[in-house]
Design an enzyme around this catalytic site. Structure first.
Site, PDB file in Angstrom:
ATOM      1  N   HIS A 164       1.521 -32.491 -46.113  1.00 30.20           N
ATOM      2  CA  HIS A 164       0.378 -31.524 -46.015  1.00 30.20           C
ATOM      3  C   HIS A 164      -0.359 -31.722 -44.690  1.00 30.20           C
ATOM      4  CE1 HIS A 164       0.616 -31.311 -50.441  1.00 30.20           C
ATOM      5  NE2 HIS A 164      -0.172 -30.112 -50.225  1.00 30.20           N
ATOM      6  N   LYS A 168      -6.200 -32.279 -45.068  1.00 35.87           N
ATOM      7  CA  LYS A 168      -6.190 -32.729 -46.246  1.00 35.87           C
ATOM      8  C   LYS A 168      -7.061 -33.688 -46.542  1.00 35.87           C
ATOM      9  CE  LYS A 168      -3.481 -32.623 -50.576  1.00 35.87           C
ATOM     10  NZ  LYS A 168      -4.580 -31.587 -51.418  1.00 35.87           N
TER      11      LYS A 168
END
Length: 275
Positions: A164, A168
């Site tokens: 990600h 995040k």
């Protein structure tokens, strides 16, 4: 199909990347209407929600106060839905507040603990109100998870890699945890030990869940959301991978969740439950 009275939708975390996509998707849906946009970012206070996402003026100013919005929504004749893409530190209280005011939550924020999930399930059941907690709104990811469940019948060794963007906040991702849970629910024992492992750097082998499946988390700029499920057996490696190139891929799942949550009477976890 166009409803005579569009469903009012509150977007929390409205100034975030996902929140902005949700605003655009809701505005473009004939059966939905944007009711309010909430965000803690002081740079967007009082900014029009339409201006925020590059649309025409919507006459809806961003606010940083959720409670008054929920109180006003409770007076609406039409059931109201709250879509939450905020932060693990605030999502739990947001859900409880929404349920208390009779607003149906659709949650894209990950990071809820098992204890919090159990509490929210009990809370929604007592209120006889639906709540959807969706770790990933992508139809493609649901298909990957289904393929992983099928593959697990033939492979005893499996690991998960999730990648990600570096903004995040939680790790591992809710999607990776959900994938491991789906495999664990089959009652199989994975990854039987062949050697006694020793980590020279703590965490080098990733996190080990109760399903005995290791999850490896990568955070880098340039990524959006990606996941691999790797199955290994003597002489072969079977890899399932899903890549997100644009957050627009989540919007069909978000809109479906908004339309379905008012029909539920308790908390439901995972997009596959409403497909």
């Amino acid at each position: 199909m166009t409803n005579a009275t569009p469903t009012p939708v509150i977007v929390t975390g409205a100034a975030g990347k996902m929140g902005r996509e949700v605003i655009k998707a809701v505005v473009q849906a004939d059966d939905l209407r944007l009711y309010a946009a909430v965000d803690r970012n002081p740079d967007v206070f009082s900014l029009d929600a339409g201006e925020l996402v590059g649309l025409d003026t919507l006459n809806i100013e961003l606010t940083n106060e959720l409670e008054p919005v929920l109180a006003a929504a409770a007076q609406e004749k039409q059931p109201c839905v709250m879509v939450d893409f905020t932060h693990p530190s605030s999502v739990y209280s947001n859900i409880r507040s929404a349920i208390a005011y009779g607003v149906f939550p659709v949650i894209g924020t990950t990071g809820l603990s098992d204890e919090q999930m159990n509490d929210l399930t009990e809370f929604t059941e007592k209120a006889s109100m639906g709540c959807l907690v969706i770790p990933n709104f992508s139809i493609g990811m649901v298909l990957l998870q289904q393929a992983a469940v099928q593959a697990s019948q033939y492979f005893d060794h499996v690991e998960i890699i999730e990648l990600h963007h570096n903004q995040k906040a939680d790790a591992p991702s809710g999607t990776a945890v959900k994938t491991a849970q789906l495999l664990g629910d089959l009652g199989k024992t994975y990854n039987p030990a062949l050697v006694e492992e020793k980590e020279h750097l703590a965490g080098a082998r990733g996190s080990l869940g109760s399903e005995n499946i290791r999850i490896h988390s990568i955070r880098l700029p340039g990524l959006i959301a990606h996941q691999e499920v790797l199955f290994g057996a003597p002489g072969q490696l079977y890899t399932l991978r899903h890549d997100t190139s644009d957050r627009a891929c989540y919007m069909p799942g978000v809109l479906l969740s908004i339309r379905k949550v008012t029909q539920l009477q308790t908390l439901s976890y995972g997009l596959e439950k409403i497909l």
